[in-house]
Design a protein around this motif. Sequence first.
Motif, PDB file in Angstrom:
ATOM      1  N   ALA A 187      95.089  83.886  34.379  1.00 44.01           N
ATOM      2  CA  ALA A 187      95.982  83.797  35.543  1.00 44.01           C
ATOM      3  C   ALA A 187      95.294  84.242  36.830  1.00 44.01           C
ATOM      4  CB  ALA A 187      97.214  84.656  35.301  1.00 44.01           C
ATOM      5  N   THR A 188      93.971  84.466  36.765  1.00 46.17           N
ATOM      6  CA  THR A 188      93.236  84.816  37.988  1.00 46.17           C
ATOM      7  C   THR A 188      92.434  83.606  38.450  1.00 46.17           C
ATOM      8  OG1 THR A 188      91.236  85.533  36.838  1.00 46.17           O
ATOM      9  CG2 THR A 188      92.950  87.198  37.176  1.00 46.17           C
ATOM     10  N   GLU A 189      91.914  83.677  39.670  1.00 41.76           N
ATOM     11  CA  GLU A 189      91.101  82.559  40.172  1.00 41.76           C
ATOM     12  C   GLU A 189      89.834  82.405  39.351  1.00 41.76           C
ATOM     13  OE1 GLU A 189      90.121  81.807  44.230  1.00 41.76           O
ATOM     14  OE2 GLU A 189      92.056  82.590  44.891  1.00 41.76           O
ATOM     15  N   ALA A 190      89.297  83.517  38.847  1.00 37.37           N
ATOM     16  CA  ALA A 190      88.056  83.456  38.065  1.00 37.37           C
ATOM     17  C   ALA A 190      88.249  82.707  36.755  1.00 37.37           C
ATOM     18  CB  ALA A 190      87.559  84.862  37.774  1.00 37.37           C
ATOM     19  N   GLY A 191      89.479  82.646  36.278  1.00 38.11           N
ATOM     20  CA  GLY A 191      89.740  81.959  35.011  1.00 38.11           C
ATOM     21  C   GLY A 191      90.237  80.538  35.191  1.00 38.11           C
ATOM     22  N   GLN A 192      90.245  80.078  36.446  1.00 40.63           N
ATOM     23  CA  GLN A 192      90.818  78.757  36.718  1.00 40.63           C
ATOM     24  C   GLN A 192      89.847  77.609  36.491  1.00 40.63           C
ATOM     25  OE1 GLN A 192      94.197  78.332  37.782  1.00 40.63           O
ATOM     26  NE2 GLN A 192      94.175  80.426  37.039  1.00 40.63           N
ATOM     27  N   PHE A 193      88.532  77.914  36.597  1.00 42.72           N
ATOM     28  CA  PHE A 193      87.543  76.835  36.488  1.00 42.72           C
ATOM     29  C   PHE A 193      87.347  76.462  35.032  1.00 42.72           C
ATOM     30  CE2 PHE A 193      86.567  79.127  40.351  1.00 42.72           C
ATOM     31  CZ  PHE A 193      86.431  78.107  41.267  1.00 42.72           C
ATOM     32  N   PRO A 194      87.703  75.246  34.625  1.00 43.37           N
ATOM     33  CA  PRO A 194      87.587  74.889  33.226  1.00 43.37           C
ATOM     34  C   PRO A 194      86.148  74.663  32.789  1.00 43.37           C
ATOM     35  CG  PRO A 194      88.395  73.027  34.494  1.00 43.37           C
ATOM     36  CD  PRO A 194      88.247  74.153  35.443  1.00 43.37           C
ATOM     37  N   SER A 195      85.351  74.050  33.622  1.00 43.24           N
ATOM     38  CA  SER A 195      84.002  73.691  33.207  1.00 43.24           C
ATOM     39  C   SER A 195      83.152  73.348  34.423  1.00 43.24           C
ATOM     40  CB  SER A 195      84.063  72.486  32.268  1.00 43.24           C
ATOM     41  OG  SER A 195      82.784  71.970  32.051  1.00 43.24           O
ATOM     42  N   VAL A 196      81.863  73.444  34.238  1.00 40.16           N
ATOM     43  CA  VAL A 196      80.980  73.052  35.341  1.00 40.16           C
ATOM     44  C   VAL A 196      80.008  71.994  34.852  1.00 40.16           C
ATOM     45  CG1 VAL A 196      81.106  75.157  36.678  1.00 40.16           C
ATOM     46  CG2 VAL A 196      79.498  74.999  34.784  1.00 40.16           C
ATOM     47  N   HIS A 197      80.451  71.222  33.877  1.00 35.72           N
ATOM     48  CA  HIS A 197      79.541  70.227  33.290  1.00 35.72           C
ATOM     49  C   HIS A 197      79.233  69.064  34.229  1.00 35.72           C
ATOM     50  CE1 HIS A 197      79.098  71.995  29.402  1.00 35.72           C
ATOM     51  NE2 HIS A 197      80.330  72.405  29.555  1.00 35.72           N
ATOM     52  N   GLU A 198      80.070  68.953  35.251  1.00 40.11           N
ATOM     53  CA  GLU A 198      79.795  67.880  36.193  1.00 40.11           C
ATOM     54  C   GLU A 198      78.611  68.233  37.091  1.00 40.11           C
ATOM     55  OE1 GLU A 198      83.000  70.514  37.914  1.00 40.11           O
ATOM     56  OE2 GLU A 198      82.528  69.607  35.992  1.00 40.11           O
ATOM     57  N   LEU A 199      78.202  69.500  37.042  1.00 37.94           N
ATOM     58  CA  LEU A 199      77.044  69.906  37.844  1.00 37.94           C
ATOM     59  C   LEU A 199      75.775  69.268  37.309  1.00 37.94           C
ATOM     60  CD1 LEU A 199      77.383  73.731  38.479  1.00 37.94           C
ATOM     61  CD2 LEU A 199      77.292  71.934  40.174  1.00 37.94           C
TER      62      LEU A 199
END
Lengths: 129, 216
Positions: free
Chosen positions: B196-208
């Motif tokens: 429930a925090t902003e740090a936990g909102q990013f599901p993945s960075v595989h598009e990088l």
Amino acid sequence: MLSSPNRLLGTIFGVFFIAIGVWGFFLPDGGLLLGLFGVNLLHNFAHLLIGLILAVAAIVGGLSSARTVNSIVGAAYLVLGIAGLFLLGTPVNFLAINAPDNVLHFASSVVLLAVGLGAERPKAKPVAR
Amino acid sequence: MTPSLPPLSPVLRIWLGFASLGAGLIHLALVIGAPPALATAFALLGAAEFAWGTFCFARDEPPLQRLALLFVLLPLLGWIGLLLVAAAVHSTELTRALPALPLAISTLLDTVVAVALGMRMRARRRLDGVRPNPGLPTAAEAEADPDPDAGQRSSGDPGTPHPVPESSPAQTVRFLLGVALGALIIAALTTTGLSATEAGQFPSVHELNLPGLHLH
């Protein structure tokens, strides 16, 4: 070895990290470990290296090396777990860390640190008064 | 022989450390997206909880118990105070920076630490009322504790010579299972809070796709 928490834990974690390191190389492009944990080539190498260090220290080395390596790897994972919070979605996230990775790194770090720092501590020598 | 406070079980001590680290992680995650003053407070609080939790692993007794008790109750009071202020001034920025779920979980973890510390301090006060020299340290305070089964040893022998008895495989497995269970409980609670925090909102960075890096 079975009677030493540090050596047993180092062996279990070492084998686990080697296994997920090898597994990562067989994932398709963009694949997730267990459908959850983000990895990339560098991340897989890191898992392999850390697993090897933990396993060698626990199996070949003695209690002292297992304790030291458990504590150091635990501390490193703690730093990575905290840093991971701030790396998500940024271009410097070169290990392809995602939110479940952070949880796994944090959980691994606290177990390794707790056992490395808390179990089988060398006795302090009595101070002459 | 004077009565002495039995050492805290190593597994319980480690669980206290886990609870403090879990609360610290949530507070650090709340730094992201919080107004600067609140972000600084969360960062300091998280760092202190991390330091205290780590020392908990490495010591026989949880360190700085009175100060720690105040410190773990501080977020609860601060949270209630800030929510009252936010309600009074109708500040949506403040209420957004104080998400209910992560703060409720970190408060729960801090409360567990506070209750355990309170019980420990109460037991010591009771013992000091019985001991002839309350100023002197107990055997548990004076003695370093080298292994996981120290809690099962007699605590009235501060001069126990080396080497300490080696633990059996069954004791080792029990100790590791205890540590793993604590880690699982704290990880489950912390993950719920982090989600429930902003740090936990990013599901993945595989598009990088960084230059020279082949992302799987």
